[in-house]
Structure formats: C-alpha cells, structure tokens
Design a protein around this motif. Structure first.
Motif, PDB file in Angstrom:
ATOM      1  N   LEU A   3       0.847  -1.188   0.000  1.00 56.26           N
ATOM      2  CA  LEU A   3       0.000   0.000   0.000  1.00 56.26           C
ATOM      3  C   LEU A   3       0.883   1.239   0.000  1.00 56.26           C
ATOM      4  CD1 LEU A   3      -2.654  -0.976   2.696  1.00 56.26           C
ATOM      5  CD2 LEU A   3      -2.939  -0.937   0.209  1.00 56.26           C
ATOM      6  N   PRO A   4       0.335   2.376  -0.429  1.00 55.53           N
ATOM      7  CA  PRO A   4       1.097   3.631  -0.306  1.00 55.53           C
ATOM      8  C   PRO A   4       1.492   3.834   1.163  1.00 55.53           C
ATOM      9  CG  PRO A   4      -0.916   3.980  -1.587  1.00 55.53           C
ATOM     10  CD  PRO A   4      -0.995   2.593  -1.030  1.00 55.53           C
ATOM     11  N   ARG A   5       2.670   4.390   1.381  1.00 56.02           N
ATOM     12  CA  ARG A   5       3.140   4.604   2.760  1.00 56.02           C
ATOM     13  C   ARG A   5       2.288   5.653   3.474  1.00 56.02           C
ATOM     14  NH1 ARG A   5       9.040   6.336   2.951  1.00 56.02           N
ATOM     15  NH2 ARG A   5       8.696   6.990   0.792  1.00 56.02           N
ATOM     16  N   ASP A   6       2.100   5.477   4.767  1.00 48.23           N
ATOM     17  CA  ASP A   6       1.353   6.447   5.573  1.00 48.23           C
ATOM     18  C   ASP A   6       2.358   7.332   6.299  1.00 48.23           C
ATOM     19  OD1 ASP A   6      -0.181   7.911   7.298  1.00 48.23           O
ATOM     20  OD2 ASP A   6      -1.370   6.213   8.019  1.00 48.23           O
ATOM     21  N   LEU A   7       2.469   8.570   5.831  1.00 50.92           N
ATOM     22  CA  LEU A   7       3.466   9.485   6.396  1.00 50.92           C
ATOM     23  C   LEU A   7       2.822  10.565   7.248  1.00 50.92           C
ATOM     24  CD1 LEU A   7       5.649   9.671   3.192  1.00 50.92           C
ATOM     25  CD2 LEU A   7       6.281   8.579   5.346  1.00 50.92           C
ATOM     26  N   GLY A   8       1.491  10.452   7.426  1.00 52.44           N
ATOM     27  CA  GLY A   8       0.841  11.355   8.365  1.00 52.44           C
ATOM     28  C   GLY A   8       0.036  12.485   7.754  1.00 52.44           C
ATOM     29  N   SER A   9       0.238  12.772   6.460  1.00 55.66           N
ATOM     30  CA  SER A   9      -0.592  13.811   5.837  1.00 55.66           C
ATOM     31  C   SER A   9      -0.833  13.467   4.373  1.00 55.66           C
ATOM     32  CB  SER A   9       0.069  15.189   5.937  1.00 55.66           C
ATOM     33  OG  SER A   9       1.112  15.309   4.994  1.00 55.66           O
ATOM     34  N   SER A  25      -5.787   4.244  -9.592  1.00 56.69           N
ATOM     35  CA  SER A  25      -6.954   4.744  -8.845  1.00 56.69           C
ATOM     36  C   SER A  25      -7.054   4.091  -7.471  1.00 56.69           C
ATOM     37  CB  SER A  25      -8.247   4.469  -9.621  1.00 56.69           C
ATOM     38  OG  SER A  25      -8.208   5.103 -10.866  1.00 56.69           O
ATOM     39  N   GLN A  26      -6.795   2.790  -7.419  1.00 49.99           N
ATOM     40  CA  GLN A  26      -6.899   2.083  -6.137  1.00 49.99           C
ATOM     41  C   GLN A  26      -5.857   2.592  -5.139  1.00 49.99           C
ATOM     42  OE1 GLN A  26      -6.513  -1.905  -7.577  1.00 49.99           O
ATOM     43  NE2 GLN A  26      -8.518  -1.813  -8.584  1.00 49.99           N
ATOM     44  N   GLN A  27      -4.640   2.848  -5.628  1.00 56.02           N
ATOM     45  CA  GLN A  27      -3.608   3.356  -4.732  1.00 56.02           C
ATOM     46  C   GLN A  27      -3.992   4.758  -4.236  1.00 56.02           C
ATOM     47  OE1 GLN A  27       0.251   2.099  -4.605  1.00 56.02           O
ATOM     48  NE2 GLN A  27      -1.015   0.307  -4.361  1.00 56.02           N
ATOM     49  N   LEU A  28      -4.525   5.579  -5.152  1.00 59.51           N
ATOM     50  CA  LEU A  28      -4.930   6.930  -4.754  1.00 59.51           C
ATOM     51  C   LEU A  28      -6.132   6.890  -3.813  1.00 59.51           C
ATOM     52  CD1 LEU A  28      -4.442   8.840  -8.143  1.00 59.51           C
ATOM     53  CD2 LEU A  28      -2.922   8.836  -6.151  1.00 59.51           C
ATOM     54  N   ASP A  29      -7.003   5.885  -3.992  1.00 60.50           N
ATOM     55  CA  ASP A  29      -8.141   5.718  -3.061  1.00 60.50           C
ATOM     56  C   ASP A  29      -7.646   5.544  -1.626  1.00 60.50           C
ATOM     57  OD1 ASP A  29     -10.039   5.848  -5.046  1.00 60.50           O
ATOM     58  OD2 ASP A  29     -10.347   3.676  -5.193  1.00 60.50           O
ATOM     59  N   VAL A  30      -6.593   4.761  -1.457  1.00 56.40           N
ATOM     60  CA  VAL A  30      -6.053   4.506  -0.120  1.00 56.40           C
ATOM     61  C   VAL A  30      -5.573   5.817   0.498  1.00 56.40           C
ATOM     62  CG1 VAL A  30      -4.206   3.343   1.169  1.00 56.40           C
ATOM     63  CG2 VAL A  30      -5.378   2.139  -0.713  1.00 56.40           C
ATOM     64  N   ILE A  31      -4.867   6.614  -0.313  1.00 62.02           N
ATOM     65  CA  ILE A  31      -4.335   7.886   0.189  1.00 62.02           C
ATOM     66  C   ILE A  31      -5.480   8.841   0.550  1.00 62.02           C
ATOM     67  CG2 ILE A  31      -2.969   9.923  -0.474  1.00 62.02           C
ATOM     68  CD1 ILE A  31      -1.210   8.027  -2.153  1.00 62.02           C
ATOM     69  N   GLN A  58     -10.066  10.102   6.967  1.00 58.77           N
ATOM     70  CA  GLN A  58      -9.978   9.687   8.374  1.00 58.77           C
ATOM     71  C   GLN A  58      -9.324  10.757   9.234  1.00 58.77           C
ATOM     72  OE1 GLN A  58     -11.272   6.879   9.693  1.00 58.77           O
ATOM     73  NE2 GLN A  58     -12.082   6.409   7.662  1.00 58.77           N
ATOM     74  N   ARG A  59      -8.369  11.468   8.650  1.00 55.14           N
ATOM     75  CA  ARG A  59      -7.649  12.506   9.407  1.00 55.14           C
ATOM     76  C   ARG A  59      -8.356  13.862   9.349  1.00 55.14           C
ATOM     77  NH1 ARG A  59      -3.256  11.526   5.728  1.00 55.14           N
ATOM     78  NH2 ARG A  59      -1.961   9.769   6.342  1.00 55.14           N
ATOM     79  N   ASN A  60      -9.542  13.911   8.721  1.00 51.31           N
ATOM     80  CA  ASN A  60     -10.251  15.179   8.515  1.00 51.31           C
ATOM     81  C   ASN A  60      -9.438  16.201   7.726  1.00 51.31           C
ATOM     82  OD1 ASN A  60     -12.848  14.941   9.669  1.00 51.31           O
ATOM     83  ND2 ASN A  60     -11.854  14.815  11.690  1.00 51.31           N
ATOM     84  N   GLU A  61      -8.663  15.708   6.769  1.00 54.28           N
ATOM     85  CA  GLU A  61      -7.860  16.605   5.940  1.00 54.28           C
ATOM     86  C   GLU A  61      -8.584  16.898   4.633  1.00 54.28           C
ATOM     87  OE1 GLU A  61      -3.277  16.018   5.683  1.00 54.28           O
ATOM     88  OE2 GLU A  61      -4.266  14.055   5.601  1.00 54.28           O
TER      89      GLU A  61
END
Lengths: 186, 186
Positions: free
Chosen positions: B77-83, B128-134, B140-143
C-alpha cells in the motif's frame, strides 16, 4: 539525363521499397488481424525478399510502428484563425478527434510497440512542430503565447493518457476543461 | 477434503497454468529479444500445449501484456506518512522511479501492445486504487484531499506521456513541478 555521375538516384530505390512495403502492410491490415500478419506475407505482397524487410526495419513491430507513424503525420499546417487562443483550440480539437478514434488509438499503440523509442519520439516532435507554427504566428501578431512544453503537459499528455489507459468515453467538454486549465495556469 | 462437491478446485489448475506460462515468458525474456520469442517456445518451457496458450491469451502480445501487468502490480500500500500531501508526494516519487526506469518503460509498452484495451485499463485502475487509499486516510484525518481524476490528469498523465514519447531525461524536479501545479490548482 536522369542519372547523376555515380549512376545512382539517391533515395530512389530505397523510397520505392518503402512505399511498396508500407502499401503491402496497409493492404494486409485490411484483410487480417495484425497478429496474423508475417514478414514473409508482407515481402511477397511487396515484391521484395524478407531479408530486405529485416535489414531495413529489424522486426515486424518496428515496421508496423513506421507505417502507423506515416499515417499519423498531419497533411496540413494548423489553421490560422487570427489569434493564438483560437488557433490552439482548433488544433487541439482536431488532434483529439484524430487520436481518440479507434483508428487513432490503434495507430498510437502501433507506434509505441516498436522496440526502439525513436518512432514515439517522432510523435512528440510532430506535436512540437505543429505548436511551433502556432507560436510563431502569435509572435508575428505581437500576441502572448504559451510554451509548447506547458501545452504538452497540461493538454496533450492527459488526452493521450486517457485515450491509451482509460475506458471512459472522452468528449469535447473534457478537451475544453484541459484548455481552460492551461489558460488559467498563466 | 480438498475437493468441493463439483470435484473441481476452482482456479487450481488454471492458476497453475498461468504461473507456469508467466514463468516461462520471464525466463525466455532473460535469454532472448522479445521479438524472437514464439508461442511454441513458451508452451514447451511451461509444459503446456500451444493451443492452451492461444485459448487463454489469444495471441502472444496479449500474453506479454498480461505478464507485464503482473510485474507492474504494486506489492504494498502507499506509505502512511501522516498527511495527504506527504503521502501523495511519496507515492508519486516511487511511481516515477518505477515507471521511468528502462524496465518500467518496457513493461508499459508491453501492457499497451495487447490488441484489447483491458490490460491498459487495469493499469488505470491500479493507480486509482492506490490513490483511493491515500484519499481514505486523508478523510480519516479530517484533511482536505484532491480528487483522483485531477491527480491523474495533472501529475500521472504527463509523467507517463513523457516516459513513453519524449527523449528527454526526466528527474525529480520535473515530478515536483507537476505536484506543485496540482496543489496550486486547488
């Protein structure tokens, strides 16, 4: 006196072979699925030996790519409608119509199927040359213009990407949205 | 009890054939130019009949396309870097690195060489699927986030277009320029 001092007409025989081979490919593409066409079939139709084709094009994908490129070459300059914006809109609309058709899409894929990268790069050069004409006219008219590179990144690239990779039906609204984005970016 | 009531294990034999054929193609691609590889060669190496390959893939271009697609599938999955911004930058940079290599470019061309359009469309879906994850993480972060379609048009499409059609050497500055344009467009 049609012969020069070397006794050779440069390009004469070579150009005739190219034309005969291209015509043979085009005729076979009318009759068969492309994957069924072989170099010996093309050679027989064109009246040349298979080794002539291998020597000149390397392999059949390169030949298909070369034929596709010839069909993609525009046969006219961009229309002169009196302003940079109108010239660009008209050129992009025509480019979209040509490339988004099933024929255009198949030609693009053939161009990309060659092992080398030269034919695809010649497609990039074709676009640049057409945009050069539009820019030069704008300069003559003392108008502002937009660099080729930006037009390619913001308008041409998304068009071609969507044609190649997306199942979505494109329309002129999409094309205009890209053009509006381009002019807003200035 | 490994058999179900029909006596068939759905996908079992089919999946084994696919794996054997893919492995045979990968092995032959190490040894030969792609244009020299034939269906009978692949069949012999994979221990299946040529007609098995024709029945399943139609022709050799379709098979090459399928193999290339398998190699392009991301294994994480794309990495979760916090933003949202950091996740997108990291994903685009990695995407650029994979696709701009000579291997990535060759895989893209193989995917596009299939007669059908499905494999290319699966590449679009992958993105698209990778961008969906991001995007989901951003929600979830209300960003704030940017729609997939805009990211594809403004960043992914120019990257892929330049990789396929341009002789220019691309670099991370180019990638960052596209990302800045995307965020400025908001």
């Amino acid at each position: 006196m049609t012969k020069n001092v070397t006794g050779l007409r440069p390009g004469g025989r070579s150009a005739r072979i190219q034309e005969a081979v291209h015509c043979a490919v085009l005729a076979l593409q009318q009759e068969l699925e492309q994957s069924q066409i072989t170099v010996p079939m093309i050679a027989m139709r064109a009246g040349v030996t298979p080794s002539t084709i291998y020597r000149r094009w390397g392999d059949i994908q390169q030949l298909f790519s070369d034929v596709a490129f010839s069909k993609l070459q525009p046969d006219s300059l961009p229309r002169d409608l009196g302003s940079f914006r109108e010239d660009l809109y008209a050129w992009v609309e025509q480019y979209y119509e040509e490339y988004s058709s099933s024929v255009g899409r198949a030609l693009l894929k053939d161009v990309l199927a060659a092992q080398d990268t030269q034919t695809a790069e010649r497609c990039y050069d074709l676009v640049s040359q057409q945009l050069d004409v539009i820019r030069e006219r704008a300069i003559q008219r003392n108008e502002n213009f937009i660099e080729n590179r930006l037009i390619i990144e913001i308008v041409v690239a998304p068009l071609i990407y969507m044609i190649l990779f997306s199942s979505q039906q494109l329309d002129l609204d999409f094309v205009h949205k890209l053009l509006i984005r381009l002019f807003e970016d200035q």
